[in-house]
Scaffold this motif. Structure first.
Motif, PDB file in Angstrom:
ATOM      1  N   UNK A   1      11.924  16.127  -4.730  1.00 25.71           N
ATOM      2  CA  UNK A   1      11.924  15.831  -5.886  1.00 25.71           C
ATOM      3  C   UNK A   1      10.842  14.638  -6.224  1.00 25.71           C
ATOM      4  N   UNK A   2      10.539  13.759  -5.085  1.00 25.38           N
ATOM      5  CA  UNK A   2       9.818  12.549  -5.091  1.00 25.38           C
ATOM      6  C   UNK A   2       9.700  12.190  -3.921  1.00 25.38           C
ATOM      7  N   UNK A   3       8.356  11.259  -3.759  1.00 25.88           N
ATOM      8  CA  UNK A   3       7.910  10.924  -2.356  1.00 25.88           C
ATOM      9  C   UNK A   3       7.294   9.357  -2.359  1.00 25.88           C
ATOM     10  N   UNK A   4       7.613   8.733  -1.528  1.00 25.00           N
ATOM     11  CA  UNK A   4       6.727   7.315  -1.481  1.00 25.00           C
ATOM     12  C   UNK A   4       5.490   7.722  -0.576  1.00 25.00           C
ATOM     13  N   UNK A   5       4.405   7.530  -0.748  1.00 24.06           N
ATOM     14  CA  UNK A   5       2.934   8.028  -0.272  1.00 24.06           C
ATOM     15  C   UNK A   5       2.523   6.672   0.254  1.00 24.06           C
TER      16      UNK A   5
ATOM     17  N   UNK B   1       0.843  -1.274   0.126  1.00 21.72           N
ATOM     18  CA  UNK B   1       0.076  -0.004   0.054  1.00 21.72           C
ATOM     19  C   UNK B   1       0.766   1.365   0.286  1.00 21.72           C
ATOM     20  N   UNK B   2       1.727   1.360  -0.888  1.00 25.32           N
ATOM     21  CA  UNK B   2       2.579   2.432  -1.172  1.00 25.32           C
ATOM     22  C   UNK B   2       2.540   2.810  -2.611  1.00 25.32           C
ATOM     23  N   UNK B   3       2.901   4.013  -2.988  1.00 23.21           N
ATOM     24  CA  UNK B   3       3.175   4.740  -4.220  1.00 23.21           C
ATOM     25  C   UNK B   3       4.443   5.746  -4.131  1.00 23.21           C
ATOM     26  N   UNK B   4       5.082   5.649  -5.493  1.00 18.28           N
ATOM     27  CA  UNK B   4       6.459   6.375  -5.288  1.00 18.28           C
ATOM     28  C   UNK B   4       5.816   7.217  -6.628  1.00 18.28           C
ATOM     29  N   UNK B   5       5.961   8.721  -6.240  1.00 15.18           N
ATOM     30  CA  UNK B   5       5.594   9.614  -7.349  1.00 15.18           C
ATOM     31  C   UNK B   5       6.840  10.685  -7.552  1.00 15.18           C
ATOM     32  N   UNK B   6       6.755  11.463  -8.539  1.00 16.10           N
ATOM     33  CA  UNK B   6       7.475  12.539  -8.691  1.00 16.10           C
ATOM     34  C   UNK B   6       6.839  13.649  -8.039  1.00 16.10           C
ATOM     35  N   UNK B   7       7.448  14.741  -7.588  1.00 16.28           N
ATOM     36  CA  UNK B   7       6.940  15.829  -6.847  1.00 16.28           C
ATOM     37  C   UNK B   7       5.931  16.566  -7.487  1.00 16.28           C
ATOM     38  N   UNK B   8       6.206  16.642  -8.848  1.00 12.42           N
ATOM     39  CA  UNK B   8       5.315  17.418  -9.905  1.00 12.42           C
ATOM     40  C   UNK B   8       4.081  16.977 -10.135  1.00 12.42           C
TER      41      UNK B   8
ATOM     42  N   UNK C   1       4.461  17.741  -4.382  1.00 10.08           N
ATOM     43  CA  UNK C   1       5.682  18.406  -3.788  1.00 10.08           C
ATOM     44  C   UNK C   1       5.299  19.619  -3.009  1.00 10.08           C
ATOM     45  N   UNK C   2       4.348  20.297  -3.481  1.00  9.59           N
ATOM     46  CA  UNK C   2       3.902  21.515  -2.605  1.00  9.59           C
ATOM     47  C   UNK C   2       3.088  21.002  -1.506  1.00  9.59           C
ATOM     48  N   UNK C   3       2.380  19.775  -1.668  1.00  6.24           N
ATOM     49  CA  UNK C   3       1.531  19.269  -0.783  1.00  6.24           C
ATOM     50  C   UNK C   3       2.595  19.003   0.535  1.00  6.24           C
ATOM     51  N   UNK C   4       3.609  18.309   0.429  1.00  5.07           N
ATOM     52  CA  UNK C   4       4.160  17.960   1.202  1.00  5.07           C
ATOM     53  C   UNK C   4       4.966  19.244   1.658  1.00  5.07           C
TER      54      UNK C   4
END
Length: 469
Positions: free
Chosen positions: A208-212, A106-113, A143-146
């Motif tokens: 630049x990226x995040x694991x959500x 239950x994770x997703x890795x995404x670019x910050x944009x 990225x802005x949310x974080x």
């Protein structure tokens, strides 16, 4: 020097992605409310983390300030440059890929944009939920949310952006890449560097990226609008709903009568659920991983108890998705109705939930004494203590003239927030707009620790200067 620097940036990102003309840069220089326009040396639009690192390294070499920018939906001047024209805007809008989804973990890795709605939709395709929900979700970015630790309407159940992030990739002010993209829920291996960058508004580095963190996709949800007499009744309703519904309670939004009257005036096609006006309203949402019957049955029973105990005066429970959407439209159109009505003085504040009724009563009284006839537009995420406490001019007073009172009104509101143990920024951040206010309400010890962290990570002071500190 600037030409040599810009030539180097063009070599890194490509000629089309280094914007220097006034027309090309204009969309990146205005704040969301249209009250401020900054200036920039250039707007840089990197395609990936490697380019971000190279560009930041170049900025460090030439001592060029960097203003990281996502979807530009912030409200405190955190993602726009000042008017010196010495900084570059680093827009991450091209970095918008979902890198991977692990439905089992239950994770997703995404670019910050990535646009928030894009992330929500990608999660849903795997029967998962990314629960961060904001009015600007069609344009704001991860990225802005974080970087602002965004909140929204589902914090009561799922938490802020910080609670929904497991790992980060960050470009440091020196142009190095920290790969902290660990999809772990337990990791006690030293300082939690992730939490330094979340909520830092780009002043310590570039996310630049995040694991959500993802959650099970609810099978159904149920919505109700409850009419009440007072804010104290709303707090009693919150206690009742939490006791009876537990973790199924997803949303609990407070709206004053003034709010719904504004919406009715400026959006007459939206529903008017009640025949007469009440003092306060709460929009409730329950979600269930079992069935629609479970969600609606639980909500109907809880609302019935609220009516029996005279906590609530009236209630409407949605019986279809369209009716539910209509009730949510009332909440989500408040800010737009305010904008149509004219300018007002906004406050994004947080308070201990138990003190909210007393805060509103006390602060309303102070403002009405100081500014007779002022209109108080109060709404927000009552379930997590976040209020949008806005002050509009009395009838007949020009809006621009009333805005001259902003410092005095802020002093009344923020002093009361402080007296009641609250925070002057709940989910919008500090940016440049509230920087001076922060220094008034943070202790010297706390500010010194923040400055020490800033100096240690960004000794040149090039990351989003003039913001937060």
């Amino acid at each position: 020097m600037s030409e040599e620097f810009l030539s180097h940036c063009r070599h890194i990102a490509g000629e089309p992605f280094v914007l220097t003309t006034a027309a090309d840069m204009a969309p990146y220089l205005d704040d969301w409310r249209g009250r401020f326009t900054g200036k920039a040396l250039a707007v840089l639009r990197p395609a990936g983390t490697g380019q971000v690192a190279q560009l930041v390294k170049a900025c460090a070499h030439w001592r060029i300030p960097v203003v990281p920018q996502g979807g530009r939906t912030g409200l405190v001047l955190g993602s726009v440059p000042d008017q010196s024209g010495s900084a570059v805007v680093l827009s991450l809008s091209r970095m918008n890929q979902v890198r991977s989804i692990d439905a089992v973990n239950r994770t997703m890795t995404v670019d910050a944009g990535c646009i928030l709605q894009q992330v929500q939709d990608a999660a849903a395709l795997h029967d998962c939920l990314y629960p961060l929900s904001l009015a600007s979700e069609g344009s704001c970015t991860v990225g802005g949310n974080l970087s602002t630790n965004a909140g929204g309407t589902a914090v009561l159940r799922y938490g802020n952006a910080r609670e929904l992030c497991l790992g980060l990739e960050v470009v440091t002010p020196q142009g190095d890449i920290w790969n902290g993209l660990r999809a772990l829920r337990k990791d006690n291996t030293g300082y939690d560097l992730r939490d330094l960058f979340i909520g830092a508004e780009g002043t310590l580095g570039v996310i630049t990226a995040a694991v959500l963190k993802l959650h099970p996709l609810p099978k159904a949800s149920s919505t109700a609008l409850v009419a009440l007499g007072t804010v104290r009744d709303a707090l009693d309703l919150l206690t009742l709903m939490q006791d009876r519904c537990g973790a199924c309670l997803t949303g609990f939004e407070l709206m004053s009568a003034v709010c719904l009257e504004l919406v009715a005036t400026h959006f007459p096609d939206l529903p008017r659920p009640f025949a007469r006006l009440h003092g306060q309203y709460v929009l409730l949402e329950l979600s269930s991983c079992e069935s629609e019957q479970q969600a609606s049955g639980m909500l109907e029973r809880a609302v019935a108890v609220a009516l029996e105990r005279c906590i609530a005066r009236d209630a409407v429970v949605a019986t279809s998705a369209a009716q539910s959407r209509g009730l949510w439209d009332l909440r989500e159109h408040i800010s737009m109705a305010q904008a149509k009505a004219g300018k007002n003085i906004k406050h994004d504040i947080a308070l201990p939930i138990s003190r909210i009724a007393r805060f509103i009563a006390t602060t309303d009284a102070h403002l009405r004494e100081a500014f007779p006839g002022c209109v108080l537009v109060t709404f927000g995420h009552l379930g997590d203590g976040n209020l949008h406490y806005n002050v509009a001019p009395p009838e007949g007073v020009p809006h621009d003239e009333f805005l001259d009172n902003e410092p005095a009104i802020n002093r009344i509101v923020h002093d009361q927030v402080d007296a009641f143990g609250g925070s002057i920024s709940a989910e919008h951040g500090i940016g440049a707009l509230k920087r001076d206010e922060l220094s008034r309400y943070k202790s010297p010890v706390e500010l010194d620790m923040m400055r020490a962290i800033k100096a240690a990570l960004d000794p040149l002071g090039i990351m989003n200067p003039g913001k937060v500190l």
